[in-house]
Every structure is written in structure tokens, then in C-alpha cells.
Design a protein around this motif. Structure first.
Motif, PDB file in Angstrom:
ATOM      1  N   ARG A 108      49.415  80.347  38.205  1.00 22.62           N
ATOM      2  CA  ARG A 108      50.462  79.437  37.765  1.00 22.62           C
ATOM      3  C   ARG A 108      51.369  80.151  36.763  1.00 22.62           C
ATOM      4  O   ARG A 108      51.024  81.190  36.230  1.00 22.62           O
ATOM      5  CB  ARG A 108      49.827  78.199  37.132  1.00 22.62           C
ATOM      6  N   THR A 109      52.511  79.563  36.504  1.00 19.24           N
ATOM      7  CA  THR A 109      53.402  80.145  35.508  1.00 19.24           C
ATOM      8  C   THR A 109      52.832  79.883  34.115  1.00 19.24           C
ATOM      9  O   THR A 109      52.057  78.940  33.905  1.00 19.24           O
ATOM     10  CB  THR A 109      54.819  79.557  35.585  1.00 19.24           C
ATOM     11  N   TYR A 110      53.241  80.706  33.168  1.00 24.89           N
ATOM     12  CA  TYR A 110      52.802  80.560  31.782  1.00 24.89           C
ATOM     13  C   TYR A 110      53.139  79.166  31.259  1.00 24.89           C
ATOM     14  O   TYR A 110      52.308  78.512  30.613  1.00 24.89           O
ATOM     15  CB  TYR A 110      53.449  81.647  30.918  1.00 24.89           C
ATOM     16  N   ASP A 111      54.346  78.674  31.540  1.00 22.46           N
ATOM     17  CA  ASP A 111      54.780  77.361  31.050  1.00 22.46           C
ATOM     18  C   ASP A 111      53.974  76.215  31.646  1.00 22.46           C
ATOM     19  O   ASP A 111      53.860  75.156  31.030  1.00 22.46           O
ATOM     20  CB  ASP A 111      56.266  77.140  31.326  1.00 22.46           C
ATOM     21  N   ASP A 112      53.411  76.398  32.838  1.00 21.83           N
ATOM     22  CA  ASP A 112      52.611  75.362  33.490  1.00 21.83           C
ATOM     23  C   ASP A 112      51.117  75.562  33.288  1.00 21.83           C
ATOM     24  O   ASP A 112      50.317  74.775  33.775  1.00 21.83           O
ATOM     25  CB  ASP A 112      52.905  75.326  34.986  1.00 21.83           C
ATOM     26  N   CYS A 113      50.728  76.621  32.583  1.00 26.91           N
ATOM     27  CA  CYS A 113      49.319  76.941  32.431  1.00 26.91           C
ATOM     28  C   CYS A 113      48.947  76.997  30.945  1.00 26.91           C
ATOM     29  O   CYS A 113      48.757  75.966  30.310  1.00 26.91           O
ATOM     30  CB  CYS A 113      49.019  78.265  33.143  1.00 26.91           C
ATOM     31  N   CYS A 114      48.863  78.169  30.389  1.00 25.15           N
ATOM     32  CA  CYS A 114      48.402  78.349  29.006  1.00 25.15           C
ATOM     33  C   CYS A 114      49.476  78.128  27.951  1.00 25.15           C
ATOM     34  O   CYS A 114      49.154  77.896  26.783  1.00 25.15           O
ATOM     35  CB  CYS A 114      47.782  79.739  28.840  1.00 25.15           C
ATOM     36  N   GLY A 115      50.739  78.184  28.339  1.00 29.81           N
ATOM     37  CA  GLY A 115      51.830  78.028  27.375  1.00 29.81           C
ATOM     38  C   GLY A 115      51.714  76.797  26.496  1.00 29.81           C
ATOM     39  O   GLY A 115      51.795  76.903  25.269  1.00 29.81           O
ATOM     40  N   PRO A 116      51.509  75.600  27.075  1.00 32.86           N
ATOM     41  CA  PRO A 116      51.400  74.399  26.234  1.00 32.86           C
ATOM     42  C   PRO A 116      50.196  74.424  25.290  1.00 32.86           C
ATOM     43  O   PRO A 116      50.263  73.864  24.195  1.00 32.86           O
ATOM     44  CB  PRO A 116      51.271  73.262  27.253  1.00 32.86           C
ATOM     45  N   LEU A 117      49.124  75.075  25.683  1.00 30.63           N
ATOM     46  CA  LEU A 117      47.960  75.175  24.805  1.00 30.63           C
ATOM     47  C   LEU A 117      48.254  76.092  23.627  1.00 30.63           C
ATOM     48  O   LEU A 117      47.933  75.761  22.479  1.00 30.63           O
ATOM     49  CB  LEU A 117      46.738  75.658  25.575  1.00 30.63           C
ATOM     50  N   LEU A 118      48.859  77.255  23.897  1.00 30.73           N
ATOM     51  CA  LEU A 118      49.191  78.169  22.810  1.00 30.73           C
ATOM     52  C   LEU A 118      50.230  77.563  21.868  1.00 30.73           C
ATOM     53  O   LEU A 118      50.202  77.813  20.665  1.00 30.73           O
ATOM     54  CB  LEU A 118      49.671  79.512  23.355  1.00 30.73           C
ATOM     55  N   ALA A 119      51.117  76.748  22.399  1.00 34.50           N
ATOM     56  CA  ALA A 119      52.146  76.099  21.578  1.00 34.50           C
ATOM     57  C   ALA A 119      51.593  74.913  20.791  1.00 34.50           C
ATOM     58  O   ALA A 119      52.286  74.385  19.917  1.00 34.50           O
ATOM     59  CB  ALA A 119      53.303  75.641  22.469  1.00 34.50           C
ATOM     60  N   GLY A 120      50.354  74.504  21.096  1.00 34.73           N
ATOM     61  CA  GLY A 120      49.771  73.355  20.418  1.00 34.73           C
ATOM     62  C   GLY A 120      50.262  72.027  20.949  1.00 34.73           C
ATOM     63  O   GLY A 120      50.032  70.985  20.339  1.00 34.73           O
ATOM     64  N   ALA A 121      50.932  72.031  22.113  1.00 32.99           N
ATOM     65  CA  ALA A 121      51.467  70.806  22.698  1.00 32.99           C
ATOM     66  C   ALA A 121      50.378  69.955  23.339  1.00 32.99           C
ATOM     67  O   ALA A 121      50.552  68.746  23.511  1.00 32.99           O
ATOM     68  CB  ALA A 121      52.539  71.140  23.732  1.00 32.99           C
TER      69      ALA A 121
ATOM     70  N   THR B 283      45.710  70.053  24.231  1.00 34.47           N
ATOM     71  CA  THR B 283      44.437  70.757  24.100  1.00 34.47           C
ATOM     72  C   THR B 283      43.825  70.945  25.487  1.00 34.47           C
ATOM     73  O   THR B 283      44.188  70.256  26.440  1.00 34.47           O
ATOM     74  CB  THR B 283      43.451  69.992  23.199  1.00 34.47           C
ATOM     75  N   ALA B 284      42.889  71.864  25.576  1.00 33.68           N
ATOM     76  CA  ALA B 284      42.216  72.151  26.842  1.00 33.68           C
ATOM     77  C   ALA B 284      41.341  70.978  27.262  1.00 33.68           C
ATOM     78  O   ALA B 284      40.709  70.327  26.420  1.00 33.68           O
ATOM     79  CB  ALA B 284      41.366  73.416  26.696  1.00 33.68           C
ATOM     80  N   THR B 285      41.287  70.726  28.558  1.00 37.33           N
ATOM     81  CA  THR B 285      40.445  69.645  29.073  1.00 37.33           C
ATOM     82  C   THR B 285      39.074  70.151  29.512  1.00 37.33           C
ATOM     83  O   THR B 285      38.171  69.349  29.706  1.00 37.33           O
ATOM     84  CB  THR B 285      41.125  68.927  30.254  1.00 37.33           C
ATOM     85  N   THR B 286      38.931  71.481  29.674  1.00 39.07           N
ATOM     86  CA  THR B 286      37.648  72.063  30.057  1.00 39.07           C
ATOM     87  C   THR B 286      37.401  73.335  29.245  1.00 39.07           C
ATOM     88  O   THR B 286      38.340  73.922  28.689  1.00 39.07           O
ATOM     89  CB  THR B 286      37.608  72.437  31.553  1.00 39.07           C
ATOM     90  N   ALA B 287      36.144  73.757  29.227  1.00 42.41           N
ATOM     91  CA  ALA B 287      35.800  74.999  28.541  1.00 42.41           C
ATOM     92  C   ALA B 287      36.491  76.187  29.205  1.00 42.41           C
ATOM     93  O   ALA B 287      36.978  77.091  28.526  1.00 42.41           O
ATOM     94  CB  ALA B 287      34.281  75.190  28.537  1.00 42.41           C
ATOM     95  N   GLU B 288      36.551  76.194  30.539  1.00 40.42           N
ATOM     96  CA  GLU B 288      37.213  77.306  31.222  1.00 40.42           C
ATOM     97  C   GLU B 288      38.699  77.362  30.902  1.00 40.42           C
ATOM     98  O   GLU B 288      39.253  78.440  30.680  1.00 40.42           O
ATOM     99  CB  GLU B 288      37.026  77.234  32.738  1.00 40.42           C
ATOM    100  N   GLU B 289      39.338  76.219  30.832  1.00 37.78           N
ATOM    101  CA  GLU B 289      40.761  76.206  30.481  1.00 37.78           C
ATOM    102  C   GLU B 289      40.965  76.771  29.071  1.00 37.78           C
ATOM    103  O   GLU B 289      41.910  77.537  28.840  1.00 37.78           O
ATOM    104  CB  GLU B 289      41.312  74.781  30.577  1.00 37.78           C
ATOM    105  N   LEU B 290      40.076  76.420  28.145  1.00 34.63           N
ATOM    106  CA  LEU B 290      40.190  76.968  26.797  1.00 34.63           C
ATOM    107  C   LEU B 290      39.950  78.470  26.808  1.00 34.63           C
ATOM    108  O   LEU B 290      40.676  79.227  26.162  1.00 34.63           O
ATOM    109  CB  LEU B 290      39.212  76.293  25.836  1.00 34.63           C
ATOM    110  N   MET B 291      38.945  78.925  27.565  1.00 31.77           N
ATOM    111  CA  MET B 291      38.665  80.363  27.634  1.00 31.77           C
ATOM    112  C   MET B 291      39.879  81.115  28.185  1.00 31.77           C
ATOM    113  O   MET B 291      40.268  82.147  27.661  1.00 31.77           O
ATOM    114  CB  MET B 291      37.434  80.627  28.494  1.00 31.77           C
TER     115      MET B 291
END
Length: 127
Positions: free
Chosen positions: A12-25, A27-35
Motif C-alpha cells: 500500500r502507499t505510505y499515506d494509506d498504510c503507516c503514514g497516519p500512525l507515524l503522524a499520530g492520526a 493508532t494500530a488495530t493489531t500488533a502486526e500493524e504496529l510492528m
């Protein structure tokens, strides 16, 4: 214009994947998503996200990132628990890096916990 794919290699694109998590917009819904978001934070040099998502009991102060490492590829090998209804989860992965002309890997079995409704990295076993 080519899409900016996420360093975690989700496809996926950064904006649709990890971008919102790194921006604090969000939180992760799973442990794998956080990893995956933490790998992306290492790849992008985002110490704030790493500290924000590290369990307080094991969080280092301060966190010094090695600017000489370039994280190149992530392989998620196994996920145990860590879903939306779980309180703990484990993710086994291999992260590939480059340091100058040297190449290497980091293998870890990471342990995540849910605290106050959010996932946090607790610790990991290398190897």
C-alpha cells in the motif's frame, strides 16, 4: 507520478498504510500493524513514533537511532495473537538493512501488549 509505497512493504502507499500512525492520526488495530509502523519509523528515522509506541515499562530514554543504517526490506514471518480482541501479541520478522557497503539482517520475535486500548511494543527476542 508514481505512488510512494510504504517502507513496511505492505503493498500500500505510505499515506494509506503507516503514514497516519507515524503522524499520530490513528493508532494500530493489531500488533502486526504496529510492528510494521515501527519498522517504517526506523526506516524514516522517526524516533518520536518509536518512543510513543514503546511500553513505558521498557522504553529507553533517550533513543539513539543509527543514521548509518538504511532499512531496506521487511519480511513478516509469523504473527501469534495480537488481533483487535487480544491483549498480547507476537510478531516474528526479519528486517534487512545496509550500512555503507555492508548488508545484514535483524531477526526478532517481538512482544506487544495492549494498554489502555492501544498497542505498544514491550520487548523482543533477537534471533
Amino acid at each position: 507520478m508514481t505512488p510512494d509505497f510504504c517502507p513496511c512493504q505492505s503493498g500500500r502507499t505510505y499515506d494509506d498504510c503507516c503514514g497516519p500512525l507515524l503522524a499520530g492520526a490513528r493508532t494500530a488495530t493489531t500488533a502486526e500493524e504496529l510492528m510494521r509502523s515501527r519498522y517504517t519509523a526506523f526506516a524514516r528515522g522517526d524516533a518520536d513514533h518509536l518512543l510513543r509506541t514503546w511500553a513505558p515499562a521498557t522504553r529507553p530514554e533517550p533513543l539513539d537511532l543509527d543514521d548509518g543504517l538504511a532499512w531496506r526490506r521487511l519480511q513478516v514471518l509469523e504473527t501469534t495473537a495480537g488481533g483487535p480482541g487480544d491483549e498480547e501479541g507476537w510478531v516474528r520478522f526479519i528486517a534487512h538493512y545496509r550500512s555503507g557497503t555492508d548488508r545484514g539482517t535483524l531477526s526478532e520475535h517481538s512482544h506487544f501488549v495492549r494498554l489502555r486500548g492501544s498497542w505498544y511494543y514491550l520487548d523482543g527476542e533477537i534471533g
